[in-house]
Write a protein that holds these residues in place. Sequence first.
Motif, PDB file in Angstrom:
ATOM      1  N   LYS A 148       0.834  -1.205   0.000  1.00 14.34           N
ATOM      2  CA  LYS A 148       0.000   0.000   0.000  1.00 14.34           C
ATOM      3  C   LYS A 148       0.869   1.256   0.000  1.00 14.34           C
ATOM      4  O   LYS A 148       0.628   2.211  -0.761  1.00 14.34           O
TER       5      LYS A 148
ATOM      6  N   GLN B 100      -2.520  12.758   3.695  1.00 14.39           N
ATOM      7  CA  GLN B 100      -3.719  11.944   3.849  1.00 14.39           C
ATOM      8  C   GLN B 100      -4.788  12.231   2.803  1.00 14.39           C
ATOM      9  O   GLN B 100      -5.436  11.303   2.300  1.00 14.39           O
TER      10      GLN B 100
ATOM     11  N   ASP C 249      -3.628   7.521  -2.045  1.00 14.77           N
ATOM     12  CA  ASP C 249      -4.424   6.714  -2.977  1.00 14.77           C
ATOM     13  C   ASP C 249      -3.980   5.264  -2.844  1.00 14.77           C
ATOM     14  O   ASP C 249      -3.008   4.828  -3.466  1.00 14.77           O
ATOM     15  N   SER C 250      -4.693   4.506  -2.022  1.00 11.75           N
ATOM     16  CA  SER C 250      -4.312   3.127  -1.762  1.00 11.75           C
ATOM     17  C   SER C 250      -4.577   2.246  -2.965  1.00 11.75           C
ATOM     18  O   SER C 250      -5.628   2.365  -3.609  1.00 11.75           O
TER      19      SER C 250
ATOM     20  N   PRO D  15      -8.287  -0.417  -2.365  1.00 13.75           N
ATOM     21  CA  PRO D  15      -9.397   0.369  -1.820  1.00 13.75           C
ATOM     22  C   PRO D  15     -10.555  -0.511  -1.365  1.00 13.75           C
ATOM     23  O   PRO D  15     -11.585  -0.615  -2.033  1.00 13.75           O
TER      24      PRO D  15
ATOM     25  N   ALA E 248     -12.330   1.051   3.824  1.00 12.43           N
ATOM     26  CA  ALA E 248     -11.713   2.361   3.603  1.00 12.43           C
ATOM     27  C   ALA E 248     -12.686   3.351   2.972  1.00 12.43           C
ATOM     28  O   ALA E 248     -12.322   4.493   2.709  1.00 12.43           O
ATOM     29  N   HIS E 249     -13.900   2.931   2.718  1.00 13.33           N
ATOM     30  CA  HIS E 249     -14.918   3.784   2.102  1.00 13.33           C
ATOM     31  C   HIS E 249     -15.433   4.799   3.116  1.00 13.33           C
ATOM     32  O   HIS E 249     -15.510   4.513   4.315  1.00 13.33           O
ATOM     33  N   THR E 250     -15.788   5.965   2.644  1.00 15.51           N
ATOM     34  CA  THR E 250     -16.298   6.993   3.545  1.00 15.51           C
ATOM     35  C   THR E 250     -17.612   6.590   4.195  1.00 15.51           C
ATOM     36  O   THR E 250     -17.938   7.046   5.286  1.00 15.51           O
TER      37      THR E 250
ATOM     38  N   PHE F  95     -16.180   3.899  -5.398  1.00 18.62           N
ATOM     39  CA  PHE F  95     -15.384   4.069  -4.195  1.00 18.62           C
ATOM     40  C   PHE F  95     -15.173   5.549  -3.892  1.00 18.62           C
ATOM     41  O   PHE F  95     -14.774   6.332  -4.763  1.00 18.62           O
TER      42      PHE F  95
ATOM     43  N   ALA G 148     -13.072   7.493  -0.888  1.00 17.12           N
ATOM     44  CA  ALA G 148     -12.160   7.229   0.222  1.00 17.12           C
ATOM     45  C   ALA G 148     -12.539   8.004   1.471  1.00 17.12           C
ATOM     46  O   ALA G 148     -12.928   9.177   1.412  1.00 17.12           O
TER      47      ALA G 148
ATOM     48  N   ASP H 175     -11.794   9.873   5.101  1.00 20.36           N
ATOM     49  CA  ASP H 175     -10.800  10.872   5.466  1.00 20.36           C
ATOM     50  C   ASP H 175      -9.726  10.260   6.355  1.00 20.36           C
ATOM     51  O   ASP H 175      -9.994   9.332   7.130  1.00 20.36           O
TER      52      ASP H 175
ATOM     53  N   ARG I  14      -8.353   5.581   5.364  1.00 22.46           N
ATOM     54  CA  ARG I  14      -8.351   5.104   3.973  1.00 22.46           C
ATOM     55  C   ARG I  14      -7.266   4.055   3.731  1.00 22.46           C
ATOM     56  O   ARG I  14      -7.227   3.444   2.660  1.00 22.46           O
TER      57      ARG I  14
END
Length: 442
Positions: free
Chosen positions: A133, A273, A277-278, A281, A285-287, A296, A298, A300, A304
């Motif tokens: 990652k 942060q 960009d992982s 995803p 890790a979704h908001t 998707f 990300a 905050d 993420r």
Amino acid sequence: MSESLSTDESLSGPVAVPVSGPLSGPEPKARSLAGRAAALDAEDELAGLRDLFTLDDDTVYLDGNSLGALPRHVAGRLQDVISRQWGELRIRSWTEGGWWTAPERIGDRIAPLVGAGQGRIVVGDSTSVNVFKAVVAAVRLAESADPARDEILVDATTFPTDGYIARSAARMTGRRIVPVDPAELSGALGPRTAVALVNHVDFRTGRLHDLPGITAAAHAAGALVVWDLCHSAGALPVGLDEHGVDLAVGCTYKYLNGGPGSPAFLYVAERHQAAFDSPLPGWNAHTDPFAMAQDFAAADGAVRGRVGTPDILSMLALEAALDVWEGVRVEAVRAKSLALTDFFLECVAAYAPAGRVSSMTPAAHAERGSQVALRCAEAPAVMAELISRGVIGDLRRPDVLRFGFTPLYVGFADAERAARVLGEVLAEVPRQPAGEQRDRGV
């Protein structure tokens, strides 16, 4: 004054530790060093922490740099997780038991131990997954600033997994790998460097690399650095925020005593942060994970860096293990670590037959982690015999005896006993013929 520990200039410069005072024969020597060990243990502010761990008096455990000892209270805490949280509350524990927020909550507990602020560390997945990652995300950050940066510099002495992951990340991102000796890394950075992946402490030799200097040199060259903290987190001050580190990963089953296979951690500097960009995803890790959206978005912060459902049993065992750090200063741990490794080297110099071992670990404190690596031509046989006599270190083939010093539970009497038993074993294990040593590069 005698000097029986031979030197190894090829890796770390000469290390020859003098033995204090006139000593005649092994018994006075042992009495002198054992007496000093007892005095040092009596003055040790961390000595009482040993009682927090499941250890026995018949064993000297010097393998905490591979697997930390079990804190006594973890078994009971984990029994509650299994019997009550899982057995009775069942799925309600995701909310009522705090399972869902464990990766960030435990990350915030690790943060002070590596010099990070709150909200910068997330716990989950293995070290290897987090290295992947971090490296890919770092390349993407570098690419957004300058697409011409097409090189990933890798510590040429790195733990193998880091090299494997870096090469895969390079293929995935269209970059090329450039292996560099850590001592030469600052000079190798340039306009084509996107990222450098570096181990904070060398897993073989125990050499501590210059995190502040290398990080500053990378930034001056417009590059980013990913630090692997597996052999430094919990052993010495790291200063991630203070030194402007970009990204870092670390395991928790060594000096943090989280248990076999306990989840690793990922550090993302606050300034990165929003753009992190992982390459993995996952829904965690979704908001809004439970929206189950197809696109998707990300979350905050370091969250993420999460991927899938956390490994709750290992995660909460780690959380319980971190209780032993309450009120412990990392600076005190570092001071004891250096004193322990100094004393162990002195004892080895006193007890080991001349010419049988040489230290690969730097003598300079600024270049030493929390382990001692001794080169020994007969290392496999010697380590096997040490273990049979209750001195637990480990072997790095073909010829490295490795001893990890975990200051929370290793004392000076442990160091003296380990060196004394090592001397006895070396006196009994036959030397390898010189020709065989040359064949193995010893």
